[in-house]
Design a protein around this motif. Structure first.
Motif, mmCIF file in Angstrom:
data_model
loop_
_atom_site.group_PDB
_atom_site.id
_atom_site.type_symbol
_atom_site.label_atom_id
_atom_site.label_comp_id
_atom_site.label_asym_id
_atom_site.label_seq_id
_atom_site.Cartn_x
_atom_site.Cartn_y
_atom_site.Cartn_z
ATOM 1 N N GLU A 85 0.850 -4.670 -17.543
ATOM 2 C CA GLU A 85 -0.315 -3.839 -17.229
ATOM 3 C C GLU A 85 0.008 -2.840 -16.127
ATOM 4 N N LYS A 138 0.836 -1.197 0.000
ATOM 5 C CA LYS A 138 0.000 0.000 0.000
ATOM 6 C C LYS A 138 0.876 1.255 0.000
ATOM 7 N N ASP A 139 0.421 2.286 -0.689
ATOM 8 C CA ASP A 139 1.155 3.551 -0.724
ATOM 9 C C ASP A 139 1.161 4.173 0.677
ATOM 10 N N ALA A 149 1.815 7.006 1.599
ATOM 11 C CA ALA A 149 1.287 8.370 1.614
ATOM 12 C C ALA A 149 -0.123 8.413 1.037
ATOM 13 N N GLY A 150 -0.784 7.276 0.961
ATOM 14 C CA GLY A 150 -2.056 7.203 0.239
ATOM 15 C C GLY A 150 -3.275 7.153 1.121
ATOM 16 N N PHE A 151 -3.179 7.671 2.342
ATOM 17 C CA PHE A 151 -4.330 7.726 3.254
ATOM 18 C C PHE A 151 -4.973 6.353 3.440
ATOM 19 N N ASN A 152 -4.149 5.302 3.431
ATOM 20 C CA ASN A 152 -4.665 3.969 3.708
ATOM 21 C C ASN A 152 -5.567 3.412 2.598
ATOM 22 N N PHE A 153 -5.607 4.081 1.448
ATOM 23 C CA PHE A 153 -6.404 3.544 0.343
ATOM 24 C C PHE A 153 -5.652 2.399 -0.324
ATOM 25 N N VAL A 200 -6.390 -5.131 -11.293
ATOM 26 C CA VAL A 200 -5.433 -5.120 -12.401
ATOM 27 C C VAL A 200 -6.093 -5.670 -13.654
ATOM 28 N N PRO A 204 -0.150 0.775 -18.810
ATOM 29 C CA PRO A 204 -1.286 1.706 -18.775
ATOM 30 C C PRO A 204 -1.774 2.045 -17.373
ATOM 31 N N ILE A 205 -1.575 1.183 -16.386
ATOM 32 C CA ILE A 205 -2.092 1.507 -15.057
ATOM 33 C C ILE A 205 -1.099 2.347 -14.265
ATOM 34 N N GLN A 215 0.602 1.669 -11.563
ATOM 35 C CA GLN A 215 0.687 1.399 -10.130
ATOM 36 C C GLN A 215 -0.042 0.082 -9.892
ATOM 37 N N LEU A 227 2.487 5.477 -7.126
ATOM 38 C CA LEU A 227 2.634 5.509 -8.583
ATOM 39 C C LEU A 227 4.075 5.161 -8.936
ATOM 40 N N GLU A 250 -4.014 1.233 -2.899
ATOM 41 C CA GLU A 250 -3.255 1.318 -4.141
ATOM 42 C C GLU A 250 -1.802 1.456 -3.741
ATOM 43 N N VAL A 274 -3.067 -1.813 -8.398
ATOM 44 C CA VAL A 274 -4.426 -1.539 -7.917
ATOM 45 C C VAL A 274 -5.114 -2.889 -7.709
#
Lengths: 308, 362, 362
Positions: free
Chosen positions: B264, B170-171, B173-177, B276, B268-269, B271, B182, B179, B273
């Protein structure tokens, strides 16, 4: 775990296993005749959609059940035409049936999405349902679960203790010798395919009328594939299909129960358990090569060319 | 007059080329009828569905973007199916490629080395191979059915991917979302044309097609694979190492699917997710059959499949057509193709009901 | 208000095909405001996408022929989404992307279409022409928690949850705080099913929770299956997203219901007037974006009165569900009395409050 919890888990296990059991029994009969139909998922979806649509419009759940069975059968005829009459590749025909069924059910069913329906209610059998542990699981279910018990018994007797069952197996083992003794391979296979379709339709209708009484796109969420896997898992034996369906049902309930008990393992990793368990049991069951060969229909998946 | 069906002495070459075309035409007619039922103009519908998506260069490049992962998976599956190894697991192998490839990529976020990207791609391909090796080893040593194990491994791979993207990858710095971070430029697949999304992965796919074409038609391994597929006892008799071949085709198939997955996420993605793949591995099964396990066939089939997906998007945007039409078209197309293939082995004739005519023809 | 092609007749050859193309592009040349929606699920999921589509229809009804809308459903959050958003951006002035996973693709496309307006739901990244929006579901969740605290007899409440992302954790925490405010003995059991939408799985999770003594089921997934399970087992349930009373007339106590229509209408108006700005909207009950579903007659009158009182306070701002003191699972005060959590903190919840059982998956 206390007694109540185990009783409830057993109850949920039977319910969860029922659609798998129905579909897998149908596919077992189909495969015993030597035909591999990978279209279970598509037939299930069509059965679920038709069952819900008819029950919703007529207000009668049993009309819905009948419609699910009928539509499942119709779908299987499509497969039968390709695979039996035109001798098309069975794997490809089955896949086509699944894709087609998913698309068609979503297309026709769009008017019924989000509509409420009172599902099938349980028939609680007095006294018997009070038996500790298993009473609730076996005797406090909805009528379709009882029907699945009956169908299991019927398929068991049919396969192991009946003349038509012998004919079915003969056609699946060696179609050429079946012809030699005057059997119509195509007719037997058609009947087996139709039975598979009817059971898949019934399994789908169970989902949309009893298990989660609603219709939505793709609501079977891969259960048709699991049912297919169960037949191989059971190495084509009727008793083991039942065992497998309930085992899988138990595994999919248990990983949810374990979360509720506060087991601190990632829910994603817990969710792999039913699949891991299936692979492990499969390894244990199939290591004995001779035994597998004994039970797998010899001509499974091979088209039958009538020699003229 | 009645229809009579006769088995041909040998497969009709003409029909084996005409059958897909006939199937396509029948699908188009069915499609036109469906549009008409929807209250739309049939030709307008067909235009929106099958031509508008690729009416400009951008659309064409997107066709490549969509087809590339499907084609990569399908090349591997074609080899497997030729050898009668029923690998249903391209989806799981693709997801493992994406997952492990992303793990590698995230370790190279800071790097500027030009070795990073090839390393990431290789890691992804190896991850797919490893995932493909599992059913091969289980089949070889425990005699398990690969259809079953590969289906189960698909579900396991999906859950592992979810675990990764909700957990360790998980990122921060991604607020726990759910993904990953990048990917940086150094570990992003280069695009083939500036301003378009068509990326190097499409070339990998074409290369894979060339490789399987050469392998199948020009090498001894290819010959062994074909014999194994046609008659396993003959292969055994000829002294082919059946187990080795099973492992080989599953490793190749897993590698291709893994490469598709890592292409993938690095393409195009950009990161990792949770979603996929919208089922590329399953579409590839259809493509492999639609292309009748032939390299050129699957190339065309993958493009057609991608076009149907894009067409169903276009149908929704331009005409408000239901999404389910796309799935219907795929199913119908496959049905027609299987039905038309009948003509390769059989011929249909009109004939008079009187028996003399039959006799004189024979 | 679908674009409909009428002029091209049946089978007039290739010429009419071209004509159809001309008609389809000219239909878009009128000067209505064109608004596109990207949906993550089928419109018929009875939950998330269903509500967005109701919002779209409400906006159409409110603005009549000033606008024209189209949508694409079930768009995968992977590589497909960028293509769909771009296709919509080419012919639409305002695009709503209604799922978190569309965040980065929306930003990428918006960069290429600087004149277009983009609104992304539930994300946290904005740009010059990308705004974000979401609803303060937690306000409704808190109120359902208060009801649960009063109604539970076993002091165990089951929570069927999709993915451990901040939005879901936020809802679990708000619910638990509301529940513990009236019943400090009650606890929440959470089961993650790793899917937004899988009716059978949701049902199994609900059954597993009921088997473990839960007498009220709450859910953060999209289908009404948990409500149905509760109805059948004779326990209570809260729906989510849409009013699910019909699926369990006896079980369904109420639910936190989202309402996008007003917001969509305002946004479209702002774009029409030229006053639209790419900022963030996070509306709750005060903005009429979150509502309560009808209350079940089984809820005692004084409880309803208490909940309605709290609702008024939330709307006028004198009460906030996340105001201190708030303790974490270890019983440590994390938000002291007299302070309220900031939006940023609420949006990135990665810990449970006291009263939730088990560990939050990391």
């Amino acid at each position: 775990m206390d007694i109540d919890l185990i009783t409830n888990i057993l109850f949920a296990m039977v319910r969860t296993g029922t659609p798998l059991l129905l579909v897998a029994l149908g596919e077992l009969v189909c495969e015993k005749s030597g035909v591999l139909n990978l279209g279970q998922e598509g037939m299930m979806l069509m059965g679920a959609m038709a069952g819900f649509a008819i029950a919703f419009t007529t207000g009668n759940l049993w009309f819905g059940v009948a419609a699910g069975i009928a539509v499942g059968m119709l779908m299987s005829l499509l497969f039968g035409f390709l695979a039996l009459n035109l001798n098309a590749n069975q794997v490809a025909s089955g896949l086509a049936l699944t894709i087609f069924g998913a698309g068609l059910s979503a297309y026709i069913g769009s008017d019924f999405v989000g509509k409420p329906l009172t599902g099938m209610e349980a028939w609680v059998i007095p006294v018997l349902s009070d038996i500790p542990l298993i009473g609730k699981a076996l005797f406090a279910q909805d009528p379709l679960v009882y029907l699945s018990f009956i169908l299991f018994g019927a398929v068991f007797i049919f396969i192991y203790h009946s003349r038509p069952g012998l004919i079915l197996k003969a056609v699946g083992e060696s179609p050429d010798s079946a012809v030699a003794v005057g059997l119509s391979v195509i007719r037997v296979r058609y009947l087996a395919v139709m039975f598979g379709g009817a059971m898949a339709g019934l399994g789908g209708a169970y989902l949309s009328l009893a298990y989660t009484p609603l219709w939505s796109d793709n609501m079977t969420a891969g259960r048709g594939w699991i049912a297919l896997a169960l037949v191989v898992f059971a190495s084509w034996r009727v008793g083991r299909v039942l065992l497998g369906a309930y085992l899988f049902g138990a595994a999919s309930i248990l990983h949810l129960v374990m979360q509720g008990l506060g087991v601190s393992v990632s829910s994603n990793l817990l969710a792999t358990l039913p699949y891991m368990a299936t692979i492990i049991v499969l390894v244990l069951l199939s290591s004995n090569q001779a035994r597998i060969k004994l039970f797998a229909p010899m001509s499974l998946g091979k088209p039958f060319h009538k020699t003229q | 007059m009645s229809l009579s069906i006769q088995r041909r002495a040998e497969e009709s070459r003409v029909m084996s080329y005409c059958s897909p075309l006939l199937a396509l035409v029948l699908t188009l007619i069915t499609g036109a009828l469906l549009f008409w039922v929807q209250g739309e103009s049939p030709l307008g519908g067909l235009y929106t569905f099958f031509i508008l998506p690729v009416a400009d260069l951008y659309g064409l490049s997107e066709l490549g973007v969509k087809a590339a992962p499907i084609l990569l998976c399908a090349t591997g599956l074609a080899i497997c199916y030729r050898a009668n190894v029923w690998n249903i697991g391209a989806e799981g192998q693709l997801l493992m490629g994406a997952l492990i490839g992303s793990w590698a990529a995230l370790n190279f976020l800071e790097t500027t080395s030009s070795w990073a990207l090839p390393l990431v791609l290789l890691t992804g391909a190896f991850a797919g191979m490893a995932w493909g090796a599992i059913p091969a080893l289980l089949k070889n040593h425990f005699n398990t059915n690969e259809i079953l194990t590969t289906i189960m491994l698909n579900y396991i791979a999906l859950n592992l991917l979810l675990f990764g993207v909700h957990g360790p990858l998980k990122d921060p710095a991604g607020f726990n979302f759910p993904e990953s971070a990048l990917f940086t430029e150094g570990i992003t697949l280069p695009v083939l044309m500036e301003g378009y999304r068509l990326h190097l992965g499409a070339l990998f796919a074409l290369l894979a097609v060339a490789v399987i074409w050469v392998v199948l038609s020009r090498t001894f391994i290819g010959f062994q694979i074909r014999v194994l597929g046609l008659d396993s006892s003959a292969a055994h008799y000829a002294g082919f190492r059946e187990k080795k071949l099973v492992l080989l085709v599953l490793l190749f198939s897993g590698g291709m699917a893994g490469l598709a997955g890592v292409s993938e996420v690095t393409g195009p993605i950009g990161q990792l997710v949770p979603t996929v793949s919208p089922g590329y591995g399953y579409s590839a099964i259809i493509v492999a059959f639609l292309g009748r396990l032939h390299p050129v066939g699957i190339l065309l089939a993958s493009l057609l499949m991608a076009l149907v997906y894009m067409g169903s998007e276009m149908g929704q945007i331009e005409m408000g057509l239901p999404l389910a039409l796309g799935g219907l078209f795929q199913g119908v197309l496959l049905f027609y193709l299987l039905a038309c293939d009948f003509l390769i082995l059989y011929r249909i004739r009109w004939q008079r009901a009187d028996t003399n005519a039959v006799a004189s023809e024979a | 208000m679908k674009t409909r092609l009428t002029s091209a007749g049946l089978l007039r050859g290739a010429a009419s095909l071209l004509l159809a193309a001309a008609v389809s592009s000219s239909a878009f040349a009128a000067d209505k405001l064109k608004i596109g929606f990207v949906y993550v699920g089928p419109i018929g999921d009875a939950g998330w996408t269903y509500e967005h589509d109701l919002g779209r229809q409400e906006m159409e009804a409110a603005l009549g022929d000033k606008i024209e809308t189209s949508y694409v459903e079930s768009v995968s959050e992977g590589a497909d989404s960028e293509r769909v958003i771009r296709k919509l951006a080419q012919s639409h002035d305002l695009v709503f992307t209604t799922s978190f996973g569309y965040m980065n693709p929306t930003l990428k496309v918006a960069k290429a279409f600087p004149k277009g307006a983009f609104m992304h739901a539930t994300g946290y990244k904005r740009s010059k022409n990308v705004g974000t929006y979401s609803a303060r579901f937690y306000e409704g969740r808190y109120l359902t928690g208060v009801i649960a605290g009063h109604m539970t007899k076993t002091n165990t409440i089951g929570y069927v949850a999709a993915f451990p992302i901040p939005e879901v954790v936020q809802g679990i925490n708000a619910f638990t705080l509301g529940m513990r405010s009236v019943n400090p003995k009650a606890e929440v059991k959470v089961v993650w099913i790793n899917s937004w939408y899988d009716p059978a799985k949701e049902r199994e999770a609900a059954e597993a929770l009921i088997a473990q003594g839960a007498d009220i089921i709450n859910q953060h997934t999209d289908s009404p299956a948990p409500v149905q399970a509760a109805e059948e087992k004779g326990v209570y349930a809260f729906g989510y997203d849409s009013d699910m009373t019909a699926f369990g007339p006896k079980a369904h106590l109420t639910g936190s219901v989202v309402h996008w229509g007003g917001f969509y209408t305002e946004t479209a108006k702002a774009v029409l007037d030229g006053t639209w700005k790419a900022d963030d909207t996070w509306g709750g009950m005060a903005a009429d974006m979150v509502k309560m579903a009808p209350y079940n007659a089984a809820i005692p009158k004084d409880v309803v009165a208490q909940v309605e009182g709290l609702k008024t306070k939330i709307i006028d701002g004198s009460f906030h569900p996340f105001q201190g003191p708030i303790k974490n699972q270890q019983g440590k005060v994390v938000v002291p009395e007299g302070t309220t959590m900031k939006d940023g903190e609420i949006l990135s919840f990665n810990w449970y409050v006291e009263g939730v059982q088990g560990e939050l998956p990391k």
